[in-house]
Design an enzyme around this catalytic site. Structure first.
Site, mmCIF file in Angstrom:
data_model
loop_
_atom_site.group_PDB
_atom_site.id
_atom_site.type_symbol
_atom_site.label_atom_id
_atom_site.label_comp_id
_atom_site.label_asym_id
_atom_site.label_seq_id
_atom_site.Cartn_x
_atom_site.Cartn_y
_atom_site.Cartn_z
ATOM 1 N NE ARG A 169 48.367 33.945 39.361
ATOM 2 C CZ ARG A 169 47.476 33.345 40.116
ATOM 3 N NH1 ARG A 169 46.970 32.191 39.760
ATOM 4 N NH2 ARG A 169 47.088 33.894 41.251
ATOM 5 C CE LYS A 186 29.945 36.402 49.859
ATOM 6 N NZ LYS A 186 30.315 35.149 50.420
ATOM 7 N N GLY A 212 41.632 39.565 43.042
ATOM 8 C CA GLY A 212 41.491 39.109 41.665
ATOM 9 C C GLY A 212 40.629 40.023 40.818
ATOM 10 N N GLY A 254 44.031 35.528 46.851
ATOM 11 C CA GLY A 254 43.926 35.002 48.215
ATOM 12 C C GLY A 254 45.162 35.301 49.041
HETATM 13 P P1 ADP Z 1 38.368 41.159 44.702
HETATM 14 O O1 ADP Z 1 38.420 39.889 43.876
HETATM 15 O O2 ADP Z 1 39.002 42.318 44.003
HETATM 16 O O3 ADP Z 1 38.900 40.937 46.079
HETATM 17 P P2 ADP Z 1 35.637 40.647 45.468
HETATM 18 O O4 ADP Z 1 35.741 39.272 44.945
HETATM 19 O O5 ADP Z 1 35.559 40.844 46.923
HETATM 20 O O6 ADP Z 1 36.815 41.554 44.859
HETATM 21 O O7 ADP Z 1 34.325 41.351 44.879
HETATM 22 C C1 ADP Z 1 34.089 41.478 43.508
HETATM 23 C C2 ADP Z 1 32.633 41.363 43.205
HETATM 24 O O8 ADP Z 1 31.866 42.248 43.984
HETATM 25 C C3 ADP Z 1 32.344 41.698 41.767
HETATM 26 O O9 ADP Z 1 31.879 40.549 41.107
HETATM 27 C C4 ADP Z 1 31.265 42.777 41.861
HETATM 28 O O10 ADP Z 1 30.241 42.625 40.898
HETATM 29 C C5 ADP Z 1 30.704 42.577 43.250
HETATM 30 N N1 ADP Z 1 30.061 43.794 43.762
HETATM 31 C C6 ADP Z 1 30.598 45.017 43.919
HETATM 32 N N2 ADP Z 1 29.685 45.898 44.342
HETATM 33 C C7 ADP Z 1 28.523 45.219 44.471
HETATM 34 C C8 ADP Z 1 27.187 45.596 44.876
HETATM 35 N N3 ADP Z 1 26.887 46.847 45.228
HETATM 36 N N4 ADP Z 1 26.259 44.630 44.896
HETATM 37 C C9 ADP Z 1 26.554 43.370 44.524
HETATM 38 N N5 ADP Z 1 27.786 42.955 44.145
HETATM 39 C C10 ADP Z 1 28.764 43.873 44.117
HETATM 40 MG MG MG Z 2 37.105 38.144 43.804
#
Ligand code: ADP
Ligand code: MG
Length: 394
Positions: A37, A198, A351, A374
């Site tokens: 950043r 999620k 992130g 976000g």
């Molecule tokens: P981003 O920050 O890129 O938007 P998220 O925060 O939504 O991504 O999700 C990232 C998390 O999702 C990671 O910590 C990863 O371990 C978890 N994750 C991915 N696949 C699974 C799974 N099948 N079961 C549990 N957790 C998962």
């Molecule tokens: Mg995340």
């Protein structure tokens, strides 16, 4: 963008207040562990320096909750920036009041002053007008280059723009224009690949992208809620029971909109949520009851790769599996690698996905990695960002 940017305004020898998002990760000793950043703020800073502007920087760090937290002072940021720019930077312990006024008055053209963590003031997160007016009183022009905080209606992001000509810095402008073009006028085929933990976090993004993309690939933890919506059993994989119906609706919406909607056909399942857990590849129709899906399988990864490399615009948000554990990182690696082989525009938002790409050393070969987790999600949801809305119109 119909909003004004730095190039649309004369900053020569003007006092310019710039909002950056210097919310950088630090270790126990206060050492900055990722300076992305800071580096992303250099084009705007160097431009202002070259124009002889007197530069006043405002930023937040962490969540001090409206009071002074010693560990969240911005002094380490000042030192790191000095290293990156090769010029001295004055840092003070306040944002408004006599100390700030005197420090601004002492600035020579091209010099930089860093104010204290703006979230030490409770007024910041309340978008307080009076506080914003005082902050604005320090300068003649306001530049917002804090894309990572642009989804917050806070005083130094939103209210402040009432009191000064308000323009986008180069990073904010880049983020909005690349992602805006992808959403509104993409080169097709346009594909999105979504994952992460999620469904609940990504409903808005999925829903908005279903009006835009040609193809949507779903992996990660959220895939299991969709598989359940299709009537499959997923063992101990993470499922949001309350979102199964919504997942079914999103699948129906995809069909209605003619969007190709692809779920995993095989997955890596494990006995436990552990790095060295016993694991194996199974088709999604045969997930054993006491195992959990922690990554997409090799067939799915290959299918996703094919779809991705044949697209002209790709947006990726959310890892395909628990990439923090080597045994379940392959799907995420495959997607990252596929992105680097796209002839066209590739965008990574989120992130954890951004961290995954950096960690794998593939960042250079991606068109754009958003600096705002976000903020990029809200942008992809089609929401107006308060920090953008507040800027002066062209
Ligand atoms: P981003 O920050 O890129 O938007 P998220 O925060 O939504 O991504 O999700 C990232 C998390 O999702 C990671 O910590 C990863 O371990 C978890 N994750 C991915 N696949 C699974 C799974 N099948 N079961 C549990 N957790 C998962
Ligand atoms: Mg995340």
């Amino acid at each position: 963008m119909e909003k004004m940017s730095l190039q649309d305004i004369n900053v020569d020898n003007k006092t310019v207040l710039v909002r950056f998002d210097y919310n950088v990760p630090m270790d126990e000793e206060g050492r900055i562990t990722d300076d992305t950043r800071l580096r992303e703020s250099l084009p705007t800073l160097k431009y202002l320096m070259s124009k002889g502007a007197k530069i006043v920087i405002v930023s937040h760090l962490g969540r001090p909750g409206g009071k002074i937290v010693e560990k969240l002072r911005l002094d380490p940021v000042a030192r790191e920036l000095e290293g990156l720019l090769g010029v001295p930077i004055k840092k003070i312990n306040s944002c408004i009041g006599p100390e700030a006024e005197a420090a601004v008055a002492a600035l020579e053209p091209g010099q930089i002053l860093l104010l204290e963590n703006v979230r030490f003031y409770p007024e910041e997160e309340k978008n307080d007008r009076e506080f914003a007016r005082k902050l604005a009183g320090l300068a003649e022009i306001y530049v917002n280059d804090a894309f990572g905080a642009a989804h917050r209606a806070h005083a130094s992001i939103s209210a402040i723009a009432e009191f000064l000509p308000a323009v986008a810095g180069f990073l904010l402008e880049k983020e909005i224009s690349i992602m805006g073009k992808a959403l509104n006028n993409p080169e097709r085929p346009f594909l999105a690949v979504l994952g992460g933990a999620k469904v609940a976090d990504k409903i808005g993004v999925i829903s908005n992208l279903l009006n835009k993309v040609d193809t949507l690939l779903i992996g990660g933890g959220m895939a299991y809620t969709f598989l359940r919506a299709q009537g499959l059993e997923v063992g101990k994989s993470i499922v949001e029971e309350s979102k199964i119906e919504l997942a079914a609706e999103l699948i129906a919406k995809a069909k209605q909109n003619g969007v190709e909607f692809i779920l995993p056909e095989d997955v890596v399942v494990a006995k436990e949520f552990k790095e060295d857990a016993e694991h194996k590849v199974v088709p999604v129709t045969a997930i054993p009851a006491d195992w959990m899906g922690l990554d997409i399988g090799p067939k799915t990864a290959e299918k996703f790769r094919q779809k991705i490399i044949n697209s002209s615009t790709v947006i990726w948000n959310g890892p395909m599996g628990v990439f923090e554990m080597d045994a379940f990182a392959r799907g995420t690696q495959a997607v990252a690698e596929a992105l680097t082989n796209v002839q066209g525009t590739t965008i990574v938002g989120g992130g954890d996905s951004a961290a995954a790409v950096e960690q794998m050393g593939m960042a250079e070969r991606i068109t754009h990695i958003s600096t705002g987790g976000g903020a990029s999600l809200e942008f992809l949801e089609g929401k107006d960002l308060p920090g953008v809305v507040a800027l002066s119109d062209k």
